[in-house]
Scaffold this motif. Structure first.
Motif, PDB file in Angstrom:
ATOM      1  N   ILE A  28      -4.250   4.155   6.724  1.00  0.00           N
ATOM      2  CA  ILE A  28      -3.875   3.474   7.965  1.00  0.00           C
ATOM      3  C   ILE A  28      -3.100   4.432   8.866  1.00  0.00           C
ATOM      4  O   ILE A  28      -2.417   5.337   8.387  1.00  0.00           O
ATOM      5  N   ALA A  29      -3.234   4.218  10.163  1.00  0.00           N
ATOM      6  CA  ALA A  29      -2.494   4.988  11.154  1.00  0.00           C
ATOM      7  C   ALA A  29      -1.354   4.127  11.674  1.00  0.00           C
ATOM      8  O   ALA A  29      -1.550   2.955  11.996  1.00  0.00           O
ATOM      9  N   VAL A  30      -0.179   4.713  11.733  1.00  0.00           N
ATOM     10  CA  VAL A  30       0.990   3.994  12.236  1.00  0.00           C
ATOM     11  C   VAL A  30       1.587   4.786  13.394  1.00  0.00           C
ATOM     12  O   VAL A  30       2.259   5.804  13.178  1.00  0.00           O
ATOM     13  N   PRO A  31       1.340   4.345  14.628  1.00  0.00           N
ATOM     14  CA  PRO A  31       1.972   5.018  15.770  1.00  0.00           C
ATOM     15  C   PRO A  31       3.449   4.632  15.857  1.00  0.00           C
ATOM     16  O   PRO A  31       3.787   3.455  15.916  1.00  0.00           O
ATOM     17  N   LEU A  32       4.308   5.638  15.827  1.00  0.00           N
ATOM     18  CA  LEU A  32       5.745   5.388  15.879  1.00  0.00           C
ATOM     19  C   LEU A  32       6.185   5.146  17.313  1.00  0.00           C
ATOM     20  O   LEU A  32       5.496   5.511  18.264  1.00  0.00           O
ATOM     21  N   ARG A  33       7.351   4.532  17.459  1.00  0.00           N
ATOM     22  CA  ARG A  33       7.814   4.125  18.788  1.00  0.00           C
ATOM     23  C   ARG A  33       8.695   5.149  19.476  1.00  0.00           C
ATOM     24  O   ARG A  33       8.837   5.104  20.684  1.00  0.00           O
ATOM     25  N   VAL A  34       9.322   6.035  18.723  1.00  0.00           N
ATOM     26  CA  VAL A  34      10.215   7.009  19.359  1.00  0.00           C
ATOM     27  C   VAL A  34       9.701   8.424  19.145  1.00  0.00           C
ATOM     28  O   VAL A  34       9.014   8.712  18.166  1.00  0.00           O
ATOM     29  N   ASP A  35      10.048   9.290  20.063  1.00  0.00           N
ATOM     30  CA  ASP A  35       9.605  10.673  20.051  1.00  0.00           C
ATOM     31  C   ASP A  35      10.736  11.554  19.534  1.00  0.00           C
ATOM     32  O   ASP A  35      11.469  12.159  20.319  1.00  0.00           O
ATOM     33  N   ASP A  36      10.894  11.589  18.209  1.00  0.00           N
ATOM     34  CA  ASP A  36      11.975  12.348  17.599  1.00  0.00           C
ATOM     35  C   ASP A  36      11.495  12.859  16.249  1.00  0.00           C
ATOM     36  O   ASP A  36      11.098  12.070  15.381  1.00  0.00           O
ATOM     37  N   THR A  92      10.310  12.269  10.485  1.00  0.00           N
ATOM     38  CA  THR A  92      10.393  12.808   9.127  1.00  0.00           C
ATOM     39  C   THR A  92      11.030  11.805   8.176  1.00  0.00           C
ATOM     40  O   THR A  92      10.517  11.557   7.084  1.00  0.00           O
ATOM     41  N   HIS A  93      12.153  11.218   8.588  1.00  0.00           N
ATOM     42  CA  HIS A  93      12.817  10.226   7.730  1.00  0.00           C
ATOM     43  C   HIS A  93      11.911   9.023   7.468  1.00  0.00           C
ATOM     44  O   HIS A  93      11.867   8.510   6.347  1.00  0.00           O
ATOM     45  N   THR A  94      11.196   8.586   8.483  1.00  0.00           N
ATOM     46  CA  THR A  94      10.301   7.441   8.314  1.00  0.00           C
ATOM     47  C   THR A  94       9.178   7.793   7.342  1.00  0.00           C
ATOM     48  O   THR A  94       8.849   7.000   6.455  1.00  0.00           O
ATOM     49  N   GLY A  95       8.597   8.973   7.499  1.00  0.00           N
ATOM     50  CA  GLY A  95       7.527   9.399   6.599  1.00  0.00           C
ATOM     51  C   GLY A  95       7.986   9.532   5.159  1.00  0.00           C
ATOM     52  O   GLY A  95       7.305   9.095   4.227  1.00  0.00           O
ATOM     53  N   VAL A  96       9.154  10.116   4.969  1.00  0.00           N
ATOM     54  CA  VAL A  96       9.684  10.281   3.609  1.00  0.00           C
ATOM     55  C   VAL A  96       9.978   8.915   2.995  1.00  0.00           C
ATOM     56  O   VAL A  96       9.657   8.659   1.828  1.00  0.00           O
ATOM     57  N   THR A  97      10.583   8.035   3.768  1.00  0.00           N
ATOM     58  CA  THR A  97      10.898   6.696   3.262  1.00  0.00           C
ATOM     59  C   THR A  97       9.627   5.958   2.860  1.00  0.00           C
ATOM     60  O   THR A  97       9.558   5.371   1.777  1.00  0.00           O
ATOM     61  N   ALA A  98       8.615   6.007   3.724  1.00  0.00           N
ATOM     62  CA  ALA A  98       7.350   5.325   3.417  1.00  0.00           C
ATOM     63  C   ALA A  98       6.693   5.912   2.175  1.00  0.00           C
ATOM     64  O   ALA A  98       6.091   5.186   1.379  1.00  0.00           O
ATOM     65  N   SER A  99       6.812   7.219   1.976  1.00  0.00           N
ATOM     66  CA  SER A  99       6.200   7.858   0.809  1.00  0.00           C
ATOM     67  C   SER A  99       6.954   7.575  -0.482  1.00  0.00           C
ATOM     68  O   SER A  99       6.359   7.557  -1.555  1.00  0.00           O
ATOM     69  N   ARG A 130       1.479  -1.677   8.200  1.00  0.00           N
ATOM     70  CA  ARG A 130       1.854  -0.986   9.438  1.00  0.00           C
ATOM     71  C   ARG A 130       3.209  -1.486   9.940  1.00  0.00           C
ATOM     72  O   ARG A 130       4.093  -0.703  10.293  1.00  0.00           O
ATOM     73  N   GLN A 131       3.394  -2.794   9.940  1.00  0.00           N
ATOM     74  CA  GLN A 131       4.660  -3.368  10.390  1.00  0.00           C
ATOM     75  C   GLN A 131       5.809  -2.981   9.455  1.00  0.00           C
ATOM     76  O   GLN A 131       6.946  -2.810   9.900  1.00  0.00           O
ATOM     77  N   SER A 132       5.501  -2.835   8.180  1.00  0.00           N
ATOM     78  CA  SER A 132       6.528  -2.415   7.224  1.00  0.00           C
ATOM     79  C   SER A 132       7.048  -1.014   7.565  1.00  0.00           C
ATOM     80  O   SER A 132       8.258  -0.769   7.552  1.00  0.00           O
ATOM     81  N   VAL A 133       6.135  -0.099   7.884  1.00  0.00           N
ATOM     82  CA  VAL A 133       6.544   1.257   8.242  1.00  0.00           C
ATOM     83  C   VAL A 133       7.351   1.238   9.543  1.00  0.00           C
ATOM     84  O   VAL A 133       8.373   1.916   9.668  1.00  0.00           O
ATOM     85  N   LEU A 134       6.918   0.436  10.511  1.00  0.00           N
ATOM     86  CA  LEU A 134       7.656   0.333  11.772  1.00  0.00           C
ATOM     87  C   LEU A 134       9.042  -0.260  11.547  1.00  0.00           C
ATOM     88  O   LEU A 134      10.008   0.097  12.232  1.00  0.00           O
TER      89      LEU A 134
END
Length: 190
Positions: free
Chosen positions: A104-112, A117-124, A158-162
């Protein structure tokens, strides 16, 4: 540029990078599983080596840490770890059917970069999902998830990652990022 201004600029850069330096030392000690003076000293040597040999551009921190949302993040992360572990274990032990999988593709809301990185690590780290790619320019994380049987399950993932992105932003994001996530949430935009 005067010598005084140069020293001030260097001192500012050192203080900005100090949290990352401390994190490298802590990571070194965690990797070795030792919290001793020798591990600390070798961690400092390793951190100096890494920061001098692998020169990375400085990461701008927001300068804001919200302890309440940090605690909320840690507690919810611990709950998600346990829940994810149990869910994956049950899926593995259920011989009647194979768990569905998806990318799945999850477009993030902020440009940082740091938030991404923190979101990706947490999801993984949460069992049942793994980052397979990150599109830095478009701010999209691609995850491989298990336990997916329908479009509704994909949207829930997707909503979980967001939601993890939102928690991280509330804990360490800038005020502008917090406002952006809050307005996106109020407007029903994910």
């Amino acid at each position: 540029m005067s010598a005084r201004a140069t020293r001030r600029r260097v001192a500012t850069q050192v203080w900005r990078q100090l949290p990352f330096f401390v994190w490298l030392v802590a990571l070194w000690m965690l990797l070795w599983g030792q919290f001793t003076i020798v591990a600390f000293v070798t961690g400092v040597v390793a951190a100096v080596f890494v920061t001098r040999v692998f020169r990375l551009p400085p990461v701008e921190l927001s300068g804001r840490v919200n302890l309440w949302w940090g605690l909320v993040f840690v507690i919810q992360f611990a709950v998600a770890l346990v829940r994810g572990s149990l869910t994956v274990a049950l899926q593995v032990l259920d011989f009647r059917r194979l768990p569905g999988t998806a990318i799945i593709a999850v477009p993030l809301r902020v440009d940082d970069d740091l938030i991404m990185t923190h979101t990706g690590v947490t999801a993984s780290l949460i069992p049942g999902s793994l980052i397979v790619d990150a599109d830095r320019d478009r701010r999209i994380l691609y995850l491989h998830v298990i336990g997916v049987r329908s479009d509704r399950d994909v949207e829930r993932q997707r909503q979980s990652v967001l939601k993890w992105e939102e928690r991280i932003i509330r804990a360490v994001g800038s005020k502008a990022q917090v406002e952006r996530v809050a307005s996106a949430r109020a407007g029903g935009v994910s």
